[in-house]
Design a protein around this motif. Structure first.
Motif, PDB file in Angstrom:
ATOM      1  N   LYS A  58      20.953  -0.130  -9.640  1.00  0.00           N
ATOM      2  CA  LYS A  58      20.460   0.119  -8.281  1.00  0.00           C
ATOM      3  C   LYS A  58      19.532  -1.004  -7.843  1.00  0.00           C
ATOM      4  O   LYS A  58      19.591  -1.483  -6.723  1.00  0.00           O
ATOM      5  CB  LYS A  58      19.679   1.434  -8.246  1.00  0.00           C
ATOM      6  CG  LYS A  58      20.581   2.652  -8.278  1.00  0.00           C
ATOM      7  CD  LYS A  58      19.748   3.908  -8.344  1.00  0.00           C
ATOM      8  CE  LYS A  58      20.526   5.049  -8.965  1.00  0.00           C
ATOM      9  NZ  LYS A  58      19.631   6.128  -9.352  1.00  0.00           N
ATOM     10  N   LEU A  60      21.475  -4.067  -6.943  1.00  0.00           N
ATOM     11  CA  LEU A  60      22.116  -3.905  -5.641  1.00  0.00           C
ATOM     12  C   LEU A  60      21.092  -4.125  -4.530  1.00  0.00           C
ATOM     13  O   LEU A  60      21.341  -4.849  -3.562  1.00  0.00           O
ATOM     14  CB  LEU A  60      22.729  -2.503  -5.536  1.00  0.00           C
ATOM     15  CG  LEU A  60      23.412  -2.190  -4.210  1.00  0.00           C
ATOM     16  CD1 LEU A  60      24.531  -3.191  -3.937  1.00  0.00           C
ATOM     17  CD2 LEU A  60      23.954  -0.777  -4.213  1.00  0.00           C
ATOM     18  N   SER A  78      -9.674 -18.215  16.348  1.00  0.00           N
ATOM     19  CA  SER A  78      -9.987 -17.832  14.972  1.00  0.00           C
ATOM     20  C   SER A  78      -8.874 -16.980  14.380  1.00  0.00           C
ATOM     21  O   SER A  78      -8.526 -17.104  13.213  1.00  0.00           O
ATOM     22  CB  SER A  78     -11.325 -17.106  14.939  1.00  0.00           C
ATOM     23  OG  SER A  78     -11.443 -16.245  16.036  1.00  0.00           O
ATOM     24  N   GLN A  97      -6.291 -18.002  11.191  1.00  0.00           N
ATOM     25  CA  GLN A  97      -5.953 -17.072  10.099  1.00  0.00           C
ATOM     26  C   GLN A  97      -4.450 -17.028   9.890  1.00  0.00           C
ATOM     27  O   GLN A  97      -3.959 -17.111   8.765  1.00  0.00           O
ATOM     28  CB  GLN A  97      -6.384 -15.647  10.468  1.00  0.00           C
ATOM     29  CG  GLN A  97      -7.856 -15.368  10.367  1.00  0.00           C
ATOM     30  CD  GLN A  97      -8.241 -15.077   8.949  1.00  0.00           C
ATOM     31  OE1 GLN A  97      -7.381 -14.766   8.136  1.00  0.00           O
ATOM     32  NE2 GLN A  97      -9.515 -15.221   8.641  1.00  0.00           N
ATOM     33  N   GLU A 114     -17.599 -13.491  16.354  1.00  0.00           N
ATOM     34  CA  GLU A 114     -16.742 -14.202  15.407  1.00  0.00           C
ATOM     35  C   GLU A 114     -15.744 -15.143  16.074  1.00  0.00           C
ATOM     36  O   GLU A 114     -15.175 -15.992  15.420  1.00  0.00           O
ATOM     37  CB  GLU A 114     -15.971 -13.187  14.546  1.00  0.00           C
ATOM     38  CG  GLU A 114     -16.842 -12.378  13.595  1.00  0.00           C
ATOM     39  CD  GLU A 114     -17.548 -11.205  14.266  1.00  0.00           C
ATOM     40  OE1 GLU A 114     -17.400 -11.015  15.503  1.00  0.00           O
ATOM     41  OE2 GLU A 114     -18.270 -10.478  13.558  1.00  0.00           O
ATOM     42  N   PRO A 173      24.846   6.053  -5.637  1.00  0.00           N
ATOM     43  CA  PRO A 173      24.208   4.732  -5.806  1.00  0.00           C
ATOM     44  C   PRO A 173      23.855   4.089  -4.470  1.00  0.00           C
ATOM     45  O   PRO A 173      22.800   3.476  -4.329  1.00  0.00           O
ATOM     46  CB  PRO A 173      25.275   3.925  -6.544  1.00  0.00           C
ATOM     47  CG  PRO A 173      26.160   4.925  -7.182  1.00  0.00           C
ATOM     48  CD  PRO A 173      26.133   6.148  -6.324  1.00  0.00           C
ATOM     49  N   ALA A 174      24.761   4.234  -3.489  1.00  0.00           N
ATOM     50  CA  ALA A 174      24.492   3.598  -2.186  1.00  0.00           C
ATOM     51  C   ALA A 174      23.238   4.181  -1.555  1.00  0.00           C
ATOM     52  O   ALA A 174      22.335   3.457  -1.146  1.00  0.00           O
ATOM     53  CB  ALA A 174      25.695   3.795  -1.273  1.00  0.00           C
ATOM     54  N   SER A 207      20.159   3.075  -3.446  1.00  0.00           N
ATOM     55  CA  SER A 207      19.634   1.726  -3.228  1.00  0.00           C
ATOM     56  C   SER A 207      18.935   1.607  -1.892  1.00  0.00           C
ATOM     57  O   SER A 207      17.893   0.965  -1.786  1.00  0.00           O
ATOM     58  CB  SER A 207      20.733   0.665  -3.324  1.00  0.00           C
ATOM     59  OG  SER A 207      21.976   1.239  -3.509  1.00  0.00           O
ATOM     60  N   PHE A 208      19.509   2.248  -0.867  1.00  0.00           N
ATOM     61  CA  PHE A 208      18.827   2.189   0.431  1.00  0.00           C
ATOM     62  C   PHE A 208      17.495   2.924   0.385  1.00  0.00           C
ATOM     63  O   PHE A 208      16.510   2.472   0.964  1.00  0.00           O
ATOM     64  CB  PHE A 208      19.720   2.732   1.542  1.00  0.00           C
ATOM     65  CG  PHE A 208      20.694   1.705   2.045  1.00  0.00           C
ATOM     66  CD1 PHE A 208      20.273   0.741   2.949  1.00  0.00           C
ATOM     67  CD2 PHE A 208      21.994   1.670   1.594  1.00  0.00           C
ATOM     68  CE1 PHE A 208      21.145  -0.235   3.405  1.00  0.00           C
ATOM     69  CE2 PHE A 208      22.877   0.710   2.031  1.00  0.00           C
ATOM     70  CZ  PHE A 208      22.457  -0.250   2.943  1.00  0.00           C
ATOM     71  N   LEU A 235      15.087   0.637  -1.228  1.00  0.00           N
ATOM     72  CA  LEU A 235      14.621  -0.373  -0.275  1.00  0.00           C
ATOM     73  C   LEU A 235      13.609   0.221   0.699  1.00  0.00           C
ATOM     74  O   LEU A 235      12.574  -0.369   0.971  1.00  0.00           O
ATOM     75  CB  LEU A 235      15.815  -0.907   0.530  1.00  0.00           C
ATOM     76  CG  LEU A 235      16.484  -2.164   0.019  1.00  0.00           C
ATOM     77  CD1 LEU A 235      17.619  -2.555   0.946  1.00  0.00           C
ATOM     78  CD2 LEU A 235      15.469  -3.302  -0.058  1.00  0.00           C
ATOM     79  N   TYR A 238     -10.452  -5.332  12.367  1.00  0.00           N
ATOM     80  CA  TYR A 238      -9.868  -6.408  13.180  1.00  0.00           C
ATOM     81  C   TYR A 238     -10.870  -7.539  13.394  1.00  0.00           C
ATOM     82  O   TYR A 238     -10.521  -8.715  13.298  1.00  0.00           O
ATOM     83  CB  TYR A 238      -9.414  -5.834  14.523  1.00  0.00           C
ATOM     84  CG  TYR A 238      -8.587  -6.797  15.335  1.00  0.00           C
ATOM     85  CD1 TYR A 238      -7.268  -7.061  14.984  1.00  0.00           C
ATOM     86  CD2 TYR A 238      -9.116  -7.438  16.440  1.00  0.00           C
ATOM     87  CE1 TYR A 238      -6.507  -7.948  15.716  1.00  0.00           C
ATOM     88  CE2 TYR A 238      -8.367  -8.325  17.183  1.00  0.00           C
ATOM     89  CZ  TYR A 238      -7.055  -8.568  16.826  1.00  0.00           C
ATOM     90  OH  TYR A 238      -6.302  -9.453  17.553  1.00  0.00           O
ATOM     91  N   VAL A 239     -12.122  -7.186  13.655  1.00  0.00           N
ATOM     92  CA  VAL A 239     -13.138  -8.211  13.874  1.00  0.00           C
ATOM     93  C   VAL A 239     -13.452  -8.937  12.565  1.00  0.00           C
ATOM     94  O   VAL A 239     -13.608 -10.155  12.541  1.00  0.00           O
ATOM     95  CB  VAL A 239     -14.420  -7.573  14.460  1.00  0.00           C
ATOM     96  CG1 VAL A 239     -15.562  -8.561  14.439  1.00  0.00           C
ATOM     97  CG2 VAL A 239     -14.172  -7.108  15.879  1.00  0.00           C
ATOM     98  N   LEU A 261     -11.544  -9.567  10.202  1.00  0.00           N
ATOM     99  CA  LEU A 261     -10.453 -10.496   9.879  1.00  0.00           C
ATOM    100  C   LEU A 261     -10.830 -11.929  10.227  1.00  0.00           C
ATOM    101  O   LEU A 261     -10.393 -12.881   9.595  1.00  0.00           O
ATOM    102  CB  LEU A 261      -9.205 -10.131  10.690  1.00  0.00           C
ATOM    103  CG  LEU A 261      -8.268  -9.080  10.127  1.00  0.00           C
ATOM    104  CD1 LEU A 261      -7.096  -8.908  11.072  1.00  0.00           C
ATOM    105  CD2 LEU A 261      -7.764  -9.500   8.763  1.00  0.00           C
ATOM    106  N   GLU A 262     -11.640 -12.082  11.280  1.00  0.00           N
ATOM    107  CA  GLU A 262     -12.015 -13.403  11.763  1.00  0.00           C
ATOM    108  C   GLU A 262     -13.061 -14.049  10.864  1.00  0.00           C
ATOM    109  O   GLU A 262     -13.168 -15.256  10.795  1.00  0.00           O
ATOM    110  CB  GLU A 262     -12.610 -13.320  13.171  1.00  0.00           C
ATOM    111  CG  GLU A 262     -11.813 -12.497  14.145  1.00  0.00           C
ATOM    112  CD  GLU A 262     -10.702 -13.302  14.782  1.00  0.00           C
ATOM    113  OE1 GLU A 262     -10.720 -14.523  14.617  1.00  0.00           O
ATOM    114  OE2 GLU A 262      -9.833 -12.690  15.420  1.00  0.00           O
ATOM    115  N   LEU A 316     -13.098 -11.662   5.426  1.00  0.00           N
ATOM    116  CA  LEU A 316     -11.836 -11.063   5.013  1.00  0.00           C
ATOM    117  C   LEU A 316     -12.011  -9.971   3.963  1.00  0.00           C
ATOM    118  O   LEU A 316     -11.324  -8.951   3.993  1.00  0.00           O
ATOM    119  CB  LEU A 316     -10.924 -12.174   4.486  1.00  0.00           C
ATOM    120  CG  LEU A 316      -9.440 -11.998   4.755  1.00  0.00           C
ATOM    121  CD1 LEU A 316      -9.193 -11.700   6.222  1.00  0.00           C
ATOM    122  CD2 LEU A 316      -8.697 -13.255   4.351  1.00  0.00           C
TER     123      LEU A 316
END
Lengths: 258, 268
Positions: A4, A7, A69, A73, A151, B10-11, B14-15, B18, B227-228, B230-231, B234
């Motif tokens: 699997k 595949l 900024s 990133q 920032e 099996p098909a 596998s999906f 994934l 979000y802030v 991130l600048e 990190l």
């Protein structure tokens, strides 16, 4: 179990391969580059890209605007782009690993933007016209003003300018990029906003009060190729830095640096 | 258990594999990046603490308002006249699939300083909701309450009407039946709905930013702080993301049973 996994692996490889070959095919028809640029250049660069595409058939300039900024990133994280235009030296430096030889080419400055109809013509209402006019306006009671987060470049410039002018009041919001600040002041949600001079020029419903400490309020823009070697990217950069670019930037209120 | 496993081809397998990877790999990658050794320091930095407080206060308040208003709405949708509910239902459920930025813009259009309603409030009192904590809470209710309504309406519909009829025969009036007979029977669904509404409010980003702005200690919530950060910082962004991820996984683990069958009537 192993079967699997194999595949699944084959599927992933197959999908990736499709993606790559697809790109290569379209590349032979139309050449395309992605430009990552500071939010404050949205109007001007859009105009220049359209002009460039018209002058150069079979080219496509894809534009992506955000806080410099944030873009730095994304570039460091491997964003597939060829040109970076930053609104601050700091953000350009942050992307130094991929942008080897950036050039400083524009400057702009932050101002206090207020609705055009607002009555803050400082030299009218207060005599004599004090040096720290912005502070007089911004420190009024019930004057709600906004700026970019500390920032991002426009926020850093705003911090320096307000400090130099002795503003003691605090903003009511620190927005993630200048677009967001401009949107709120244009919508009339705040009494004032620290945005770029060029943003005020672009919106007839706004007028500006300059900070006394202009040097502190100034930011410089730099442009550079990401991962050298793309001819279209290099040509677009010279176009932006050239006389056609200068015309557009100057009309929008930028100072073109030679 | 084994016989069940054999039924997966099996098909499909596998999906499924994934599909699981698409979600699991990014989560694992996030966990790899969380600065575990300095986690305590990251989470107790001044910015983190402010954002944590804003997020806790506003999301809990949003969950409370969602319960207070959403339970009656769910009841109305479950028991009201079809002609009315068919009109209301798609609208009150819309925020579930509405892009959060659009949700924020709707709130701004109504209650902003220049809003359809907001302008009158501002002109009369000088009060404007954007940039206040109330705005964050309202954004949370707007996006979170529909989840509670969705779960609870299903639960109300599944209730055995005979129990309510019995209460009515015994002389209970409509309000009593609602509060003392119907609502207690859907308490599991109520828990699930409230938890979903809370989590949705906790994770809200776009609507909050558009409508409430972002100021530390007032309107800057955890997702906005991520979000802030991130600048600039990190590891702080990863630490806070790790916290939000753990909250999400723990909540889904607790809610699993309830989510599968939100309308379970309580054990007698």
């Amino acid at each position: 179990m192993m079967k699997k996994l194999i595949l699944a692996g084959a599927l992933v490889v197959g999908l990736t391969a499709c993606g790559t070959s697809g790109q290569a095919n379209s590349g032979s028809q139309t050449e395309s580059i992605t430009v990552m640029a500071a939010s404050s250049l949205t109007g001007t660069l859009t105009q220049l890209a359209t002009q460039y595409e018209a002058d150069h058939p079979n080219t496509k300039i894809v534009l992506n605007f955000a806080a410099s900024s944030t873009l730095a990133q994304q570039i460091n994280a491997g964003a597939p782009a060829q040109v970076f235009v930053s609104a601050s030296k700091k953000s350009m430096d942050a992307a130094a690993e991929r942008v080897k030889s950036p050039a400083i080419f524009l400057s702009n400055y932050v101002v206090l933007a207020v609705p055009a109809k607002a009555m803050y013509d400082p030299c009218f209402s207060v005599h004599p016209c004090l040096e720290s006019m912005t502070a007089n306006v911004m420190d009024q009671e019930n004057f709600d003003w906004i700026q970019c987060a500390h920032e991002v470049p426009c926020g850093a410039a705003a911090d320096k300018a307000t400090k130099a002018d002795g503003v003691t009041s605090k903003p009511v919001s620190l927005e993630p990029d200048v677009k967001s600040v401009v949107a709120k002041i244009v919508a009339g949600e705040a009494d004032g906003a620290i945005i770029y001079h060029t943003d005020v020029i672009a919106h007839s419903t706004l007028k500006e009060l300059a900070f006394t400490a202009t040097k502190d309020a100034t930011t410089t823009y730099s442009i550079g190729e990401i991962d050298a070697g793309n001819l279209l990217a290099e040509d677009f950069i010279s176009f932006v830095k050239g006389s056609e670019g200068s015309k557009v930037f100057e009309a929008a209120g930028f100072t073109v640096l030679k | 258990m084994t016989s069940r496993q054999k039924r997966i081809s099996p098909a499909v397998g596998s999906f499924a594999g994934l599909g699981v990877l698409v979600v699991v790999l990014p989560i694992l990658a996030l966990l790899v990046r969380v600065p575990w050794t300095t986690l305590a320091a990251e989470l107790s930095s001044p910015e983190s603490v402010l954002a944590l407080r804003v997020s806790l206060v506003t999301s809990l308040a949003a969950a409370m308002f969602s319960v207070a208003l959403g339970v009656p709405v769910a009841w109305l949708l479950a028991r009201g006249p079809q002609s009315v509910t068919a009109l209301i239902r798609p609208v009150v459920m819309a925020p579930i699939v509405l892009p959060p930025t659009v949700a924020g813009l709707s709130l701004l259009a109504l209650l902003g300083r220049n809003g359809v309603l907001g302008r009158f409030i501002y002109d009369a009192t000088g009060y404007a909701m954007p940039f206040t904590m109330i705005a964050v809470i309202l954004a949370g209710v707007f996006v979170g309450m529909p989840f509670l309504i969705m779960v609870l309406e299903t639960a109300f519909v599944q209730l055995d009407p005979e129990i309510e009829q019995a209460a009515e025969t015994d002389g209970a009036h409509a309000g009593q039946i609602f509060w003392q007979v119907s609502v207690p029977q859907v308490r599991h669904a109520l828990g699930t709905g409230a938890a979903l509404a809370w989590a949705r409010a906790l994770g809200e980003f776009g609507a909050t930013l558009t409508f409430a702005g972002s100021f530390p200690g007032v309107t800057r919530t955890l997702p906005q702080q991520v979000y802030v950060a991130l600048e600039s910082n990190l590891s702080n962004a990863y630490a806070l993301s790790g916290l939000l991820l753990v909250i999400s996984i723990v909540m889904m683990a607790i809610l699993r049973g309830n989510l599968r069958n939100p309308f379970v009537t309580p054990q007698a």
